[in-house]
Scaffold this active site. Structure first.
Site, mmCIF file in Angstrom:
data_model
loop_
_atom_site.group_PDB
_atom_site.id
_atom_site.type_symbol
_atom_site.label_atom_id
_atom_site.label_comp_id
_atom_site.label_asym_id
_atom_site.label_seq_id
_atom_site.Cartn_x
_atom_site.Cartn_y
_atom_site.Cartn_z
ATOM 1 N N ARG A 1 -7.873 1.067 13.339
ATOM 2 C CA ARG A 1 -6.463 1.346 13.071
ATOM 3 C C ARG A 1 -6.372 2.392 11.970
ATOM 4 O O ARG A 1 -7.302 2.563 11.165
ATOM 5 C CB ARG A 1 -5.712 0.084 12.661
ATOM 6 N N ASP B 1 -9.902 1.576 -3.796
ATOM 7 C CA ASP B 1 -8.791 1.454 -2.849
ATOM 8 C C ASP B 1 -7.938 2.713 -2.985
ATOM 9 O O ASP B 1 -8.469 3.816 -3.071
ATOM 10 C CB ASP B 1 -8.016 0.164 -3.114
ATOM 11 N N ASN C 1 -10.152 5.248 2.487
ATOM 12 C CA ASN C 1 -9.317 5.023 1.309
ATOM 13 C C ASN C 1 -9.434 6.187 0.329
ATOM 14 O O ASN C 1 -10.223 7.116 0.526
ATOM 15 C CB ASN C 1 -9.707 3.716 0.606
ATOM 16 N N GLU D 1 0.844 -1.198 0.000
ATOM 17 C CA GLU D 1 0.000 0.000 0.000
ATOM 18 C C GLU D 1 0.879 1.248 0.000
ATOM 19 O O GLU D 1 2.085 1.183 0.217
ATOM 20 C CB GLU D 1 -0.905 0.039 1.245
ATOM 21 N N ASN E 1 -5.301 4.024 8.480
ATOM 22 C CA ASN E 1 -5.199 3.418 7.154
ATOM 23 C C ASN E 1 -4.651 4.440 6.153
ATOM 24 O O ASN E 1 -3.540 4.921 6.318
ATOM 25 C CB ASN E 1 -6.560 2.853 6.725
#
Length: 293
Positions: free
Chosen positions: A103, A200, A150, A19, A105
Site C-alpha cells: 500500500r 518514521d 518513510n 500521520e 505510505n
C-alpha cells in the site's frame, strides 16, 4: 543534547494512526491523516474549527496542490487528487494490476512540484517502490525492494532528497536533480540504531536540519545537514509518528502520534496516544511545503 519544549494537545479526539501533517499557509490550516480510520482531518488554527473527509481505503500521506481545497493523497492502491469540499477523488496514478500485498505510505512534493510517494509491504515484505508523479500525471519508479517507506523530505534548496526504509533504521540522502533523472547512489545520513528506533515521518527546517520521529524511542531528533545529532526532544507521548512546521510564523512543530497502527507493530500505552500536538519553544522555523502541479 536533550531539551524540553512546551507541548499542547490540540486535536479534540485521538487518531488510530496519525500521520502526514502539513501546514497550508494560504488557509492557516493544518491537514493530517488518520491512516487506518481512512480519514483526512484538518484544523483551522485561528478558530480551532476541525473537519474531516472520509476516503475509501487506508491513507498513507497527503500533500498540498496548487489549487487550494484539493490535496494529493496516497491511498492503499494508488495516488489520487482529493476535493476537500465534497470528498470526490480523481485518479493520478493507480498501478495495474493492483498488488494487495503493498500500500502507499509516506509522500511529499519536491521543489519542482512533483509528488514522491513510497509504498510498503502490508506485512513488511520488501515489495515496496518509490514513485514520482509529475504535474501532468506522468509516473516513474525511482526505487524498489522497500519494506516500509518513510522520512520523505527535501533540503531547502531541493538538491538533497531524504528517504528511509524504516526497518533499515537509517535515513539515506541522495543528490537530487531538478530534471527527470534517476536517483543517485545514496549515503547514510542518519543511523538511528543508537536511538533505539527506526525513522518514521520527517521534515526539514529553514537551517536545513532534518527533524525525524523516532517512534519506538518516544523522541524527535534534529540532525544537521552533515547528519550530526543536534538535539533530542522528548515527545509528550510514547509513539510520535510524523512532524511538520507551521503556524503564523512557521515556528510550531506539529506532531502526529499513534494509538494503534492496526498492524500489531505499534500500540501506545499512553492515555493521549493518537492525539495531535503542537510543540513550541524550539527556537527554529520551518519552510512552507511546495505545491503539487
Amino acid at each position: 543534547m536533550t531539551i524540553t519544549v512546551t507541548a499542547t494537545r490540540i486535536s479534540p479526539s485521538p487518531d488510530m494512526l496519525g500521520e502526514s501533517p502539513i501546514w497550508d499557509d494560504r488557509l492557516g490550516r493544518l491537514y493530517w491523516v488518520d491512516g487506518v480510520s481512512c480519514l483526512v482531518r484538518y484544523l483551522d488554527y485561528a478558530t480551532d474549527r476541525v473537519g474531516e473527509v472520509k476516503v475509501p481505503s487506508i491513507i498513507g500521506s497527503l500533500a498540498l496542490c496548487q489549487e487550494s481545497g484539493r490535496l494529493i493523497v496516497g491511498l492503499a492502491d494508488g495516488i489520487y487528487l482529493l476535493s476537500i469540499a465534497d470528498g470526490t477523488l480523481e485518479p493520478v496514478y493507480v498501478p495495474e494490476p493492483v498488488n494487495e500485498r503493498v500500500r502507499f505510505n509516506d509522500g511529499k512534493v519536491d521543489r519542482q512540484g512533483r509528488f514522491l510517494c513510497g509504498t510498503m509491504g502490508v506485512f513488511a515484505e520488501p515489495e515496496g517502490t518509490l514513485i514520482r508523479v509529475s504535474g501532468d500525471g506522468e509516473a516513474e519508479c525511482l526505487a524498489t525492494g522497500i519494506r516500509i517507506s518513510n522520512s520523505v523530505c527535501f533540503s531547502p534548496s531541493g538538491d538533497t532528497f531524504y528517504f528511509a526504509d524504516s526497518l533499515d533504521r537509517a535515513i539515506r540522502a541522495y543528490h537530487y536533480s531538478p530534471e527527470r533523472e534517476p536517483l543517485t547512489e545514496p549515503r547514510i545520513h542518519v543511523d538511528t540504531r543508537p536511538y533505539h528506533s527506526g525513522p518514521d515521518g520527517a521534515t526539514v527546517d529553514s537551517e536545513g536540519c532534518i527533524w525525524v520521529s523516532l517512534v519506538q524511542a518516544g523522541k524527535i531528533g534534529r540532525f544537521t545537514p552533515e547528519g550530526k545529532l543536534d538535539r533530542l526532544v522528548e515527545a509528550p507521548v510514547d509513539m510520535p509518528s510524523c512532524v511538520t512546521f507551521g503556524g503564523p510564523d512557521m515556528s510550531i512543530l506539529f506532531m502526529t502520534t499513534i494509538k494503534d497502527s492496526g498492524s500489531g507493530r505499534a500500540i501506545s500505552r499512553h492515555p493521549y496516544g493518537g492525539y495531535l500536538f503542537a510543540l513550541e519553544g524550539l527556537g527554529v522555523t520551518g519552510i512552507p511545503e511546495p505545491l503539487y502541479g
